[in-house]
Write an enzyme that holds these catalytic residues in place. Structure first.
Site, PDB file in Angstrom:
ATOM      1  N   ARG A  67     -21.765  -1.490 -12.253  1.00  0.00           N
ATOM      2  CA  ARG A  67     -22.606  -2.787 -12.791  1.00  0.00           C
ATOM      3  C   ARG A  67     -23.933  -2.249 -13.239  1.00  0.00           C
ATOM      4  O   ARG A  67     -24.518  -1.290 -12.744  1.00  0.00           O
ATOM      5  CB  ARG A  67     -22.941  -3.896 -11.704  1.00  0.00           C
ATOM      6  CG  ARG A  67     -21.580  -4.768 -11.653  1.00  0.00           C
ATOM      7  CD  ARG A  67     -21.916  -5.685 -10.532  1.00  0.00           C
ATOM      8  NE  ARG A  67     -21.868  -5.317  -9.165  1.00  0.00           N
ATOM      9  CZ  ARG A  67     -23.041  -5.090  -8.562  1.00  0.00           C
ATOM     10  NH1 ARG A  67     -24.376  -5.553  -9.295  1.00  0.00           N
ATOM     11  NH2 ARG A  67     -22.931  -4.526  -7.252  1.00  0.00           N
ATOM     12  N   TYR A  76     -16.633  -2.478 -17.688  1.00  0.00           N
ATOM     13  CA  TYR A  76     -16.446  -2.310 -16.283  1.00  0.00           C
ATOM     14  C   TYR A  76     -16.451  -3.594 -15.478  1.00  0.00           C
ATOM     15  O   TYR A  76     -17.236  -4.673 -15.856  1.00  0.00           O
ATOM     16  CB  TYR A  76     -17.699  -1.399 -15.743  1.00  0.00           C
ATOM     17  CG  TYR A  76     -17.654  -1.490 -14.334  1.00  0.00           C
ATOM     18  CD1 TYR A  76     -16.808  -0.896 -13.456  1.00  0.00           C
ATOM     19  CD2 TYR A  76     -18.481  -2.260 -13.612  1.00  0.00           C
ATOM     20  CE1 TYR A  76     -16.641  -0.970 -11.824  1.00  0.00           C
ATOM     21  CE2 TYR A  76     -18.627  -2.687 -12.055  1.00  0.00           C
ATOM     22  CZ  TYR A  76     -17.505  -1.740 -11.443  1.00  0.00           C
ATOM     23  OH  TYR A  76     -17.498  -1.897 -10.042  1.00  0.00           O
ATOM     24  N   LYS A  83     -18.513 -11.822 -10.700  1.00  0.00           N
ATOM     25  CA  LYS A  83     -19.877 -11.971 -10.300  1.00  0.00           C
ATOM     26  C   LYS A  83     -20.845 -12.826 -11.265  1.00  0.00           C
ATOM     27  O   LYS A  83     -21.519 -13.705 -10.921  1.00  0.00           O
ATOM     28  CB  LYS A  83     -20.665 -10.540 -10.414  1.00  0.00           C
ATOM     29  CG  LYS A  83     -19.935  -9.561  -9.420  1.00  0.00           C
ATOM     30  CD  LYS A  83     -19.954 -10.225  -8.031  1.00  0.00           C
ATOM     31  CE  LYS A  83     -19.205  -9.259  -6.818  1.00  0.00           C
ATOM     32  NZ  LYS A  83     -19.285  -7.949  -6.526  1.00  0.00           N
ATOM     33  N   HIS A 136     -21.866 -14.412  -1.793  1.00  0.00           N
ATOM     34  CA  HIS A 136     -21.028 -13.071  -1.833  1.00  0.00           C
ATOM     35  C   HIS A 136     -20.627 -12.543  -0.568  1.00  0.00           C
ATOM     36  O   HIS A 136     -21.175 -11.671   0.297  1.00  0.00           O
ATOM     37  CB  HIS A 136     -22.331 -11.787  -2.312  1.00  0.00           C
ATOM     38  CG  HIS A 136     -21.849 -10.619  -2.704  1.00  0.00           C
ATOM     39  ND1 HIS A 136     -22.582  -9.377  -2.506  1.00  0.00           N
ATOM     40  CD2 HIS A 136     -20.700 -10.103  -3.202  1.00  0.00           C
ATOM     41  CE1 HIS A 136     -21.784  -8.288  -3.171  1.00  0.00           C
ATOM     42  NE2 HIS A 136     -20.688  -8.717  -3.528  1.00  0.00           N
ATOM     43  N   SER A 140     -22.668  -4.806  -2.225  1.00  0.00           N
ATOM     44  CA  SER A 140     -21.500  -4.000  -2.787  1.00  0.00           C
ATOM     45  C   SER A 140     -21.220  -2.765  -2.193  1.00  0.00           C
ATOM     46  O   SER A 140     -22.183  -2.170  -1.876  1.00  0.00           O
ATOM     47  CB  SER A 140     -21.710  -3.843  -4.091  1.00  0.00           C
ATOM     48  OG  SER A 140     -21.572  -5.100  -4.774  1.00  0.00           O
ATOM     49  N   CYS A 159     -20.040  -2.041   0.928  1.00  0.00           N
ATOM     50  CA  CYS A 159     -20.347  -1.833   2.436  1.00  0.00           C
ATOM     51  C   CYS A 159     -19.278  -2.256   3.204  1.00  0.00           C
ATOM     52  O   CYS A 159     -19.656  -2.583   4.523  1.00  0.00           O
ATOM     53  CB  CYS A 159     -21.646  -2.834   2.698  1.00  0.00           C
ATOM     54  SG  CYS A 159     -23.219  -2.124   2.101  1.00  0.00           S
ATOM     55  N   ASP A 203     -14.571 -10.992  -1.292  1.00  0.00           N
ATOM     56  CA  ASP A 203     -15.928 -10.895  -1.949  1.00  0.00           C
ATOM     57  C   ASP A 203     -16.905 -12.063  -2.304  1.00  0.00           C
ATOM     58  O   ASP A 203     -18.119 -11.913  -2.220  1.00  0.00           O
ATOM     59  CB  ASP A 203     -15.510 -10.029  -3.299  1.00  0.00           C
ATOM     60  CG  ASP A 203     -16.753  -9.549  -3.927  1.00  0.00           C
ATOM     61  OD1 ASP A 203     -17.457  -8.844  -3.385  1.00  0.00           O
ATOM     62  OD2 ASP A 203     -16.926  -9.771  -5.327  1.00  0.00           O
ATOM     63  N   SER A 258     -14.733   4.263  -7.711  1.00  0.00           N
ATOM     64  CA  SER A 258     -13.174   3.757  -8.344  1.00  0.00           C
ATOM     65  C   SER A 258     -12.722   2.598  -7.654  1.00  0.00           C
ATOM     66  O   SER A 258     -13.048   2.131  -6.516  1.00  0.00           O
ATOM     67  CB  SER A 258     -12.322   5.250  -8.184  1.00  0.00           C
ATOM     68  OG  SER A 258     -12.151   5.514  -7.055  1.00  0.00           O
ATOM     69  N   ARG A 259     -11.930   1.941  -8.427  1.00  0.00           N
ATOM     70  CA  ARG A 259     -11.424   0.635  -7.723  1.00  0.00           C
ATOM     71  C   ARG A 259      -9.912   0.310  -7.782  1.00  0.00           C
ATOM     72  O   ARG A 259      -9.296   0.874  -8.609  1.00  0.00           O
ATOM     73  CB  ARG A 259     -12.103  -0.475  -8.846  1.00  0.00           C
ATOM     74  CG  ARG A 259     -13.666  -0.341  -8.708  1.00  0.00           C
ATOM     75  CD  ARG A 259     -14.208  -1.238  -7.444  1.00  0.00           C
ATOM     76  NE  ARG A 259     -15.671  -1.168  -7.288  1.00  0.00           N
ATOM     77  CZ  ARG A 259     -16.007  -1.905  -6.460  1.00  0.00           C
ATOM     78  NH1 ARG A 259     -15.670  -2.972  -5.957  1.00  0.00           N
ATOM     79  NH2 ARG A 259     -17.589  -1.694  -6.037  1.00  0.00           N
ATOM     80  N   ASN A 281     -14.919  -3.211  14.909  1.00  0.00           N
ATOM     81  CA  ASN A 281     -15.781  -4.051  14.723  1.00  0.00           C
ATOM     82  C   ASN A 281     -15.428  -5.274  15.050  1.00  0.00           C
ATOM     83  O   ASN A 281     -16.016  -6.459  15.212  1.00  0.00           O
ATOM     84  CB  ASN A 281     -16.125  -4.240  12.974  1.00  0.00           C
ATOM     85  CG  ASN A 281     -16.694  -3.091  12.263  1.00  0.00           C
ATOM     86  OD1 ASN A 281     -17.482  -2.514  13.068  1.00  0.00           O
ATOM     87  ND2 ASN A 281     -16.383  -2.850  11.126  1.00  0.00           N
TER      88      ASN A 281
END
Ligand code: SAT
Ligand code: MN
Length: 591
Positions: A80, A208, A217, A237, A259, A261, A286, A374-375, A502
């Site tokens: 972004r 992107y 977003k 978010h 983002s 994390c 998200d 990369s996604r 966690n």
């Protein structure tokens, strides 16, 4: 005799408002062809096949990765671009110090020149979509026009797109207009403009994710946060995860992190073996839209239908669900390849990269094989832990809200806000080390209130006021917590193992929500005592746990002074309650 059912109306005739807008865009951008997306699987497969033929998509090894493809973006278009992202409201103060602002008329004029003729030689895709279940009163619709088939395929995975969305738009009349053109990918001719007063988005010059998949977003956070304020809800978010305890109680948690994390990992968490009886289901990874319900609770839907997640680091140990999920029907962007055409990324234990994310022979001297941002794009239905309630029009009731950042020091593993108003301050105080999800330096601490710094479509001061107002409407508000999975020791080693472990922290939160767990007032909020956390079956030295839960008072005084200086930038518009809450914390720590 049965009569043949009438042919469905062409998409272009369903909504006059949409058709007229498409006509005006066509006139401006001059595409060779216009295609309306119906949203069927056959259509997506057809588009994919076209891109394979043109060489834009690469089919991956069909045995190990059936129906998976690789897309390589332009090497300068991988994240972004927050410095090129604008909120264009009539008054600059409405956008606030947290946003880049441009006058709407000036922005429209600038974008008109960029879009003029920009689709010559290309196809214009019309993608009507619904953010949220199509039959949910909490959902909102939009239409994206794009000249990128890659973007179209992503939107078809990420949203409920096609005819049913357009039918809803035709009934309701309102929709967000998102116009996107890839342009020449020239960073000097790249802008992501938002016009919240007109429910419009214009994006030029990037293909992107967050810049180009306008439902995500741009719509579901920046425009939706504006809509949410006027309609009395919150667009955040946040991931949404359901946890069923061995007692058989189910609670839903909404959690905000910047983002990259680990939101996707937390949303799909696998309980450690030493915590039998726990079950986890994912509602979203998200974005959450949170609405006060008639019962005084906060109800959440995930407006999205897919995940656009970070690939590196995904493996059977960190996130087995995600690892299994992305083995079929997945679109990879900017990963590396092995010799047998399998995707490869840093954090995988097997395989050897031979081709890097740019398509060059892999050479470690050029940096990582897969791009750090990369996604994967994949339908939420592929997630083994997908909640059966993702399509429930009412959403799910939220018991706890969690804020988190990536902090080497200061923030303890977990603490709880005193009440909702304090929770709003805790959220507003989030700071985090930057990641590769946005262009810029990685690893520097920046303020990221509610993890919304890049995504709030209006002045943060007004946003916090709205948060306070929403809380005041709830008779059964969620408890608010802050977590930090990323605390390190003096040797820079992570103190907490993270990932599935966690759940131990989440379990304490749920005990708090049920009124069963104790907590200590640590000045900054309420903390568990070491014995309140279930650490059975994990190797964690007692002194490590103490360090994780420690409140370093001098560091916190500094933190509070920095938060104060940050909040004061918002001047007169800042709600007085925020400073009152800060004073209360400062007082509790002893001045
Ligand atoms: O690029 S996206 O905004 O879609 C992903 C992220 O940064 O969270
Ligand atoms: Mn995100």
């Amino acid at each position: 005799m049965a009569t043949a059912s009438p042919l469905p109306k062409p998409m272009s005739q369903l909504s006059r408002a949409v058709s007229e807008w498409v006509d005006s865009v066509r006139e401006l951008t001059q595409p060779d062809d216009v295609r309306w997306c119906e949203g069927t699987k056959a259509e997506r497969d057809g588009l994919t096949a076209e891109l394979v033929r043109s060489g834009e998509l690469l089919r991956l090894d069909a045995k190990e990765f059936p129906d998976c493809h690789l897309y390589r973006s332009d090497p300068a278009d991988v994240a972004r671009v927050e410095h090129l992202t604008y909120i264009c409201t009539r008054s600059k103060e409405d956008a606030g110090p947290n946003n880049n602002w441009m006058d709407p008329q000036a922005a429209r004029a600038k974008m008109r020149e960029l879009f003029r003729g920009s689709m010559r030689g290309r196809t214009l895709y019309v993608i009507p979509y619904c953010m949220g279940p199509v039959d949910s009163p909490l959902a909102r619709c939009g239409v994206e026009i794009t000249d990128s088939a890659y973007v179209a395929i992503n939107m078809l995975i990420m949203t409920r797109a096609g005819r049913p969305a357009l039918e809803r738009i035709a009934r309701e009349g309102t929709f967000v207009r998102g116009l996107h053109s890839t342009g020449e990918l020239d960073p000097n001719r790249r802008f992501i403009m938002h016009f919240p007063e007109e429910l419009a988005i214009e994006s030029f010059g990037s293909g992107y994710g967050g810049n180009a998949l306008l439902g995500k977003k741009c719509h579901a956070l920046r425009i939706a946060s504006w809509q949410a304020r006027s309609e009395g809800w919150l667009a955040e978010h946040m991931l949404i995860v359901g946890l069923r305890s061995p007692r058989g109680e189910t609670h839903y948690i909404a959690a905000a992190f910047p983002s990259a994390c680990g939101k996707t990992n937390l949303a799909m968490l696998i309980p450690p073996e030493s915590m039998p009886g726990w079950e986890v289901c994912t509602v979203g990874d998200d974005i959450a839209w949170l609405h006060p319900g008639p019962d005084g609770r906060l109800w959440a839907i995930n407006p999205e239908a897919g995940y656009f997640g970070v690939v590196p680091g995904t493996n059977p140990e960190t996130n087995r669900n995600a690892y299994n999920m992305i083995r079929r029907e997945t679109l990879f962007t900017n990963v590396a390849l092995t010799a047998d055409n399998r995707p490869w990324w840093e954090g995988l234990s097997g395989g050897t990269p031979v081709t890097d994310w740019q398509g060059r022979p892999y050479d470690p001297a050029n940096g990582p094989a897969a791009h750090p941002n990369s996604r994967f794009t994949v339908s939420a239905r592929r997630n083994p832990s997908c909640s059966p309630l993702v399509d429930d029009p009412r959403g799910v009731p939220i018991s706890a809200i969690v804020f988190g950042g990536r902090r080497r020091e200061v923030a303890p593993l977990v603490y709880e806000a005193r009440d909702w108003a304090h929770g709003v301050l805790v959220g507003a105080s989030v700071a985090s080390e930057t990641t590769a999800a946005a262009v810029g330096q990685v690893g520097v601490v920046r303020r990221d209130p509610m993890a919304m710094q890049p995504f709030c479509g209006y002045n943060f001061a007004d946003y916090w006021r709205h948060w306070l107002a929403v809380g005041a409407k709830l008779s059964r508000p969620p408890r608010i917590f802050h977590v930090n999975w990323f605390r390190r020791d003096s040797h820079n080693k992570f103190l907490w193992p993270g990932y599935g472990e966690n759940l131990r922290v989440l379990a304490w939160m749920l005990e708090r929500c049920s009124g069963r767990a104790a907590a200590l007032d640590g000045g900054i909020g309420l903390l568990p005592r070491p014995e309140d956390l279930n650490t059975r079956g994990m190797t964690l030295e007692p002194q490590t746990l103490r360090a994780l839960l420690a409140v370093d008072v001098p560091l916190w005084r500094k933190e509070i002074a920095e938060t104060r200086a940050y909040l004061e930038q918002y001047g007169e518009r800042l709600p007085a309650q925020m400073i009152e809450q800060l004073d209360k914390t400062a007082g509790a720590l002893g001045r």
